[in-house]
Design an enzyme around this catalytic site. Sequence first.
Site, short mmCIF file in Angstrom:
data_model
loop_
_atom_site.label_atom_id
_atom_site.label_comp_id
_atom_site.label_asym_id
_atom_site.label_seq_id
_atom_site.Cartn_x
_atom_site.Cartn_y
_atom_site.Cartn_z
NE ARG A 172 -26.55 27.51 -33.36
CZ ARG A 172 -25.33 27.92 -33.09
NH1 ARG A 172 -24.43 28.00 -34.03
NH2 ARG A 172 -25.02 28.29 -31.87
CD GLN A 184 -33.04 32.63 -30.58
OE1 GLN A 184 -33.61 33.26 -29.70
NE2 GLN A 184 -32.68 33.15 -31.73
P1 NAD Z 1 -19.38 29.26 -34.99
O1 NAD Z 1 -19.06 28.89 -33.58
O2 NAD Z 1 -19.66 28.18 -35.97
O3 NAD Z 1 -18.19 30.16 -35.58
C1 NAD Z 1 -17.75 31.32 -34.90
C2 NAD Z 1 -17.58 32.46 -35.87
O4 NAD Z 1 -16.41 32.26 -36.66
C3 NAD Z 1 -18.73 32.65 -36.88
O5 NAD Z 1 -19.27 33.95 -36.74
C4 NAD Z 1 -18.07 32.43 -38.23
O6 NAD Z 1 -18.64 33.24 -39.24
C5 NAD Z 1 -16.64 32.84 -37.91
N1 NAD Z 1 -15.65 32.38 -38.90
C6 NAD Z 1 -15.59 31.20 -39.57
N2 NAD Z 1 -14.52 31.19 -40.41
C7 NAD Z 1 -13.90 32.38 -40.27
C8 NAD Z 1 -12.75 32.97 -40.87
N3 NAD Z 1 -12.03 32.31 -41.81
N4 NAD Z 1 -12.40 34.23 -40.51
C9 NAD Z 1 -13.13 34.90 -39.57
N5 NAD Z 1 -14.22 34.39 -38.97
C10 NAD Z 1 -14.61 33.16 -39.32
O7 NAD Z 1 -20.60 30.29 -34.99
P2 NAD Z 1 -21.78 30.44 -33.95
O8 NAD Z 1 -21.34 31.25 -32.80
O9 NAD Z 1 -22.30 29.09 -33.68
O10 NAD Z 1 -22.85 31.30 -34.74
C11 NAD Z 1 -23.10 31.14 -36.14
C12 NAD Z 1 -24.40 31.83 -36.54
O11 NAD Z 1 -25.54 31.15 -36.02
C13 NAD Z 1 -24.53 33.25 -36.06
O12 NAD Z 1 -25.12 33.98 -37.11
C14 NAD Z 1 -25.51 33.19 -34.94
O13 NAD Z 1 -26.19 34.39 -34.73
C15 NAD Z 1 -26.41 32.11 -35.43
N6 NAD Z 1 -27.14 31.47 -34.33
C16 NAD Z 1 -28.50 31.29 -34.43
C17 NAD Z 1 -29.18 30.67 -33.39
C18 NAD Z 1 -30.67 30.46 -33.44
O14 NAD Z 1 -31.35 31.10 -34.19
N7 NAD Z 1 -31.19 29.52 -32.63
C19 NAD Z 1 -28.52 30.24 -32.28
C20 NAD Z 1 -27.13 30.44 -32.22
C21 NAD Z 1 -26.47 31.04 -33.26
#
Ligand code: NAD
Length: 377
Positions: free
Chosen positions: A122, A127
Amino acid sequence: MKIAVPKETRAYETRVAAVPETVKKFIALGAEVTVQSGAGDAASIPDAAFEAVGASIAKSFAACVKDADLVLKIQRPTDAEIKSFKKGQMLFSSMYPGLDRPITDALAEKGVEVFAMEFMPRISRAQSMDVLSSQANLAGYKAVLEAANLYGKGMPQMMTAAGTVAPAKAFIMGVGVAGLQAIATARRLGAVVTATDVRPATEEQVASLGAKFIAVKNDEFLNAQTSAGYAKEMSDDYKKQQAELVAGHIAKQDIVVTTALIPGRKAPILVTKAMVESMKPGSIIVDLAVEQGGNVEGAELDKIVETPNGVKIVGLPNMAGRLAADASSLFARNHLNFLSPFIKDGALTLDEDDELVKGIRLTRDGALVHPFLTKEG
Ligand code: NAD
């Protein structure tokens, strides 16, 4: 180079790993593309649309992958499909080896070169290749629409001659890619939106979408994000405090969408049975983590459970796949965006030192090579 795009056969799958736009681009790069007949049906892409851009159509899975150098898929192959693979073929697909290790092992044994698209690092450069993001965004949007559909009241405030309809209160739990889109969608529909997460960075993101952030903001919260940007698993003490905060809030909500995931682990329970019981009749909960064990007690895969107090818990699988056309398009572009820089004169030559290639390669020459699968990892 021959590329195969078979029809997906796993349960609930509606998507296809290439669409006419990406097939056309692969052909322009010098590849030959064979699509299995019916592969695009569920995404409203007839065989003729693939043929029109130069693809050949194969009748069966076996015929489709027979001479392929590269197989593009959405879901890991089934046991039956593995029989058609040959040594040296490359497979690009989501694989989830943590969920279903034997499939990766069997492909490694056959000498198939397996690449797991969900392991894409990531980082900014990747992206446009990130299937988790492209699909989670659609899932977050569709989750709110499913909730709005089942909800027996309107979402926005409506002032009419006959009286005022109050806006729905929506609560989004987990503010990753899916959660952010769920917030934006609920806001667009006119709901009053609150959201929670354990990663501090999300507070500002929630505010920027015009929603209110609520969370237990202690020291553990301030350190809850891993270097990879994901959430850590929280302590029992944090979970207890979080549950107390959520319990008071959730009873007043009309719509709850849960999206919380911990990479490689079972999803955390965020909504207990007691919380569900505290909610008003007619309230809707959509559990987007249902396939990873669920965030909501009482959620069942592929069911809309109605509780004795009249709350509906939606556990529909493959939410992105319910927007099959867009989900296919974006997944297909993720494949194309990853592969195209490595295609020269119609041949694929991966740079094995590239961190993206290293990040997603599971097998090589019959051996498991990804740290997730090896002892050192
Ligand atoms: P994910 O699908 O792994 O999880 C969804 C959300 O659930 C996350 O925000 C996580 O913090 C939250 N979560 C976990 N446990 C929890 C709890 N006990 N209570 C409440 N919330 C909880 O996450 P995601 O959508 O894959 O994204 C994770 C991170 O990766 C984000 O910061 C996103 O911006 C980043 N990201 C970066 C890139 C990139 O740079 N290429 C791409 C995608 C996502």
